[in-house]
Design a protein around this motif. Structure first.
Motif, PDB file in Angstrom:
ATOM      1  N   GLU A  64       0.719  -1.267  -0.036  1.00  0.00           N
ATOM      2  CA  GLU A  64      -0.090  -0.101   0.064  1.00  0.00           C
ATOM      3  C   GLU A  64       0.921   1.275   0.050  1.00  0.00           C
ATOM      4  O   GLU A  64       0.575   2.226  -0.763  1.00  0.00           O
ATOM      5  CB  GLU A  64      -0.945   0.048   1.190  1.00  0.00           C
ATOM      6  N   ARG A  65       1.921   1.192   0.644  1.00  0.00           N
ATOM      7  CA  ARG A  65       2.637   2.493   0.935  1.00  0.00           C
ATOM      8  C   ARG A  65       3.873   2.446   0.211  1.00  0.00           C
ATOM      9  O   ARG A  65       4.835   3.565   0.306  1.00  0.00           O
ATOM     10  CB  ARG A  65       2.714   2.901   2.317  1.00  0.00           C
ATOM     11  N   THR A 103      -1.695   7.754  -0.861  1.00  0.00           N
ATOM     12  CA  THR A 103      -2.681   6.982  -1.128  1.00  0.00           C
ATOM     13  C   THR A 103      -3.903   7.929  -1.653  1.00  0.00           C
ATOM     14  O   THR A 103      -3.827   9.053  -1.486  1.00  0.00           O
ATOM     15  CB  THR A 103      -3.277   6.135  -0.131  1.00  0.00           C
TER      16      THR A 103
END
Length: 122
Positions: A64-65, A103
């Motif tokens: 995700e990051r 995000t």
């Protein structure tokens, strides 16, 4: 042959290895990551969580990051502490840029102080 009797240099499922290396919190999360196409092994997209890996394989993960590049050093035998888990791989991930990738949710949020005017801002 039981899991504890695995010889050195043997193969192991990618979902189990990701769990033992403490890259993900559970095997089901590792399976979801593989099913989403976020894992490549030696440059090929891994589409099945039953794919076996061996020492020397290069694994690239899109998390995700951040993106992670790992080289498998050993098979995992259990999910131990972090100090034990980091012996299973070499981390080849380049150092993060000065500006981190946000995000879509973080980009949509208002920054601190943005929005309605208060006392001294009028």
């Amino acid at each position: 042959m039981t899991e504890k009797e695995l010889p050195d240099g043997s193969r192991q499922r990618i979902d189990k290895w990701l769990f033992f290396a403490r890259i993900v919190k559970s095997r089901s999360l590792a399976q979801s990551l593989v099913a989403a196409g976020a894992v490549t092994v030696n440059g090929e997209i891994c589409s099945q969580s039953s794919r076996t890996i061996k020492p020397g394989d290069r694994i690239e993960l899109v998390l995700e990051r951040r993106d992670v590049i790992l080289v498998v050093r050993a098979d995992g035998h259990r999910r131990g502490p972090f100090e034990e888990a980091k012996l299973l791989y070499d981390d080849l991930t380049p150092s993060p840029d000065k500006q981190t990738r946000l995000t879509p949710f973080e980009r949509a949020q208002r920054g601190l102080g943005a929005g309605r005017f208060g006392g001294p801002d009028r």
